[in-house]
Design an enzyme around this catalytic site. Structure first.
Site, PDB file in Angstrom:
ATOM      1  N   ALA A  19      47.980  -4.607 -23.070  1.00 39.18           N
ATOM      2  CA  ALA A  19      47.419  -4.541 -24.219  1.00 39.18           C
ATOM      3  C   ALA A  19      48.449  -4.029 -25.105  1.00 39.18           C
ATOM      4  O   ALA A  19      48.160  -3.939 -26.452  1.00 39.18           O
ATOM      5  CB  ALA A  19      46.009  -3.818 -24.515  1.00 39.18           C
ATOM      6  N   ARG A  21      51.053  -5.452 -26.464  1.00 42.79           N
ATOM      7  CA  ARG A  21      51.287  -6.742 -27.143  1.00 42.79           C
ATOM      8  C   ARG A  21      50.729  -8.184 -27.129  1.00 42.79           C
ATOM      9  O   ARG A  21      49.908  -8.112 -26.082  1.00 42.79           O
ATOM     10  CB  ARG A  21      52.664  -7.169 -27.151  1.00 42.79           C
ATOM     11  CG  ARG A  21      53.390  -7.653 -25.726  1.00 42.79           C
ATOM     12  CD  ARG A  21      54.836  -7.956 -25.680  1.00 42.79           C
ATOM     13  NE  ARG A  21      55.651  -6.552 -25.731  1.00 42.79           N
ATOM     14  CZ  ARG A  21      56.143  -5.866 -24.628  1.00 42.79           C
ATOM     15  NH1 ARG A  21      55.664  -6.477 -23.334  1.00 42.79           N
ATOM     16  NH2 ARG A  21      56.900  -4.763 -24.738  1.00 42.79           N
ATOM     17  N   TYR A 169      53.595 -19.884  -9.891  1.00 45.05           N
ATOM     18  CA  TYR A 169      52.833 -19.445 -11.162  1.00 45.05           C
ATOM     19  C   TYR A 169      51.567 -19.895 -11.115  1.00 45.05           C
ATOM     20  O   TYR A 169      50.432 -18.983 -11.345  1.00 45.05           O
ATOM     21  CB  TYR A 169      53.468 -19.984 -12.388  1.00 45.05           C
ATOM     22  CG  TYR A 169      52.710 -19.397 -13.685  1.00 45.05           C
ATOM     23  CD1 TYR A 169      52.426 -18.123 -13.880  1.00 45.05           C
ATOM     24  CD2 TYR A 169      52.096 -20.348 -14.570  1.00 45.05           C
ATOM     25  CE1 TYR A 169      51.802 -17.790 -15.102  1.00 45.05           C
ATOM     26  CE2 TYR A 169      51.270 -20.054 -15.523  1.00 45.05           C
ATOM     27  CZ  TYR A 169      51.274 -18.767 -15.987  1.00 45.05           C
ATOM     28  OH  TYR A 169      50.537 -18.301 -17.085  1.00 45.05           O
ATOM     29  N   LYS A 173      48.205 -17.491 -11.001  1.00 42.95           N
ATOM     30  CA  LYS A 173      46.937 -17.532 -12.012  1.00 42.95           C
ATOM     31  C   LYS A 173      45.507 -18.098 -11.400  1.00 42.95           C
ATOM     32  O   LYS A 173      44.467 -17.423 -11.713  1.00 42.95           O
ATOM     33  CB  LYS A 173      47.420 -18.545 -13.037  1.00 42.95           C
ATOM     34  CG  LYS A 173      48.560 -17.904 -14.078  1.00 42.95           C
ATOM     35  CD  LYS A 173      48.306 -16.452 -14.668  1.00 42.95           C
ATOM     36  CE  LYS A 173      47.446 -16.533 -15.854  1.00 42.95           C
ATOM     37  NZ  LYS A 173      47.111 -15.245 -16.608  1.00 42.95           N
TER      38      LYS A 173
END
Length: 266
Positions: A19, A21, A169, A173
């Site tokens: 949190a 950015r 990736y 995810k």
């Protein structure tokens, strides 16, 4: 006309990973406007050479927006750091109502181009980090009146197109999305568990690093995810097991003007 008028998250405690950015901070600021308590569980304590913001600068912004902030140094690869932050959150705010699993590592590289340490990072942060943070928060979430877990992860689409360019990736995810699938069913009636994913690219510091100069013209602001997350987190806990695309949800909520979210309107 706005669906975001009354302070629905006032007094709620949100534990948000990553949190300091980007999307995590945008969701934090949206909840802070209601007077929510935000646990900033992120690893940037010292200013980063290329990325803006630390857990302390994010805390200042959250307090300025009307929320209460608790900055905690958390690398989600370290289980003890997660557990310590959860204990501190409960001690400070009396409980946890919402968990946002936002912290993510990204490398949009092919199989032969992805260094093993990058594979490990993505699996550790995205899958394992999400799983362990959920596990640490769940005993506290179960005591909340309207608990939610929200993972920033995609709908599980097994079309090879989503795997071929960045297999590691995508696997990582989708691991987050599988946490939604499993935990929504496991904690049905107790804790809502949903996934949120953007329809378009979102302009963040990470996107600048990945996309290079000029990429922002193709992106939307983080506000669209913050608004969509707010819609989800203010729904009853019976709203669970959903894989939500930001624009689709906001259209259902009556939002018509999406140019407000564009970096380059039109």
């Amino acid at each position: 006309t706005s669906p975001f008028t009354c302070r629905k998250l006032a007094g709620c405690t949100l534990f948000i990973t990553g949190a300091s950015r980007g999307i995590g901070k945008a969701i934090a600021l949206k909840a802070a406007k209601d007077g929510a308590n935000i646990v900033i569980a992120a690893k940037t304590a010292e200013p980063h050479p290329t990325l803006p913001g630390t857990i302390y600068t994010a805390a200042e912004e959250i307090e300025a927006a009307g929320g209460k902030a608790l900055p905690c140094i958390v690398n989600v690869r370290e289980e003890q750091q997660i557990i310590n932050a959860v204990e501190k959150a409960v001690k400070t705010f009396g409980g946890i109502d919402i968990l946002v699993n936002n912290a993510s590592a990204i490398s949009l590289t092919g199989t032969l181009e992805t260094a093993t340490k990058k594979v490990n990072l993505m699996m550790d942060v995205n899958v394992r980090g999400t799983y362990l943070t959920s596990k640490a928060c769940l005993p506290h979430l179960r005591k909340s009146k309207n608990p939610h877990i929200l993972n920033l992860s995609p709908p599980m689409n097994l079309n090879p197109m989503w795997f071929k360019n960045h297999c590691a990736y995508t696997i990582s995810k989708y691991g987050m999305s599988m946490c939604v699938l499993g935990m929504a069913e496991e904690f049905k009636g107790e804790v809502a568990v949903n996934a949120l994913w953007p329809k378009t690219a979102i302009h963040t510091a990470a996107m600048d690093m990945l996309g290079g100069a000029g990429i922002e013209k193709q992106c939307r602001k983080t506000d669209i995810l913050a608004d969509a997350a707010y819609c989800i987190l203010t729904k009853p806990k019976t709203f669970t097991g959903n894989f939500i695309i930001d624009e689709v949800l906001l259209r259902e909520e009556g939002v018509k003007d999406f140019d407000v979210y564009a970096i380059a309107p039109g």
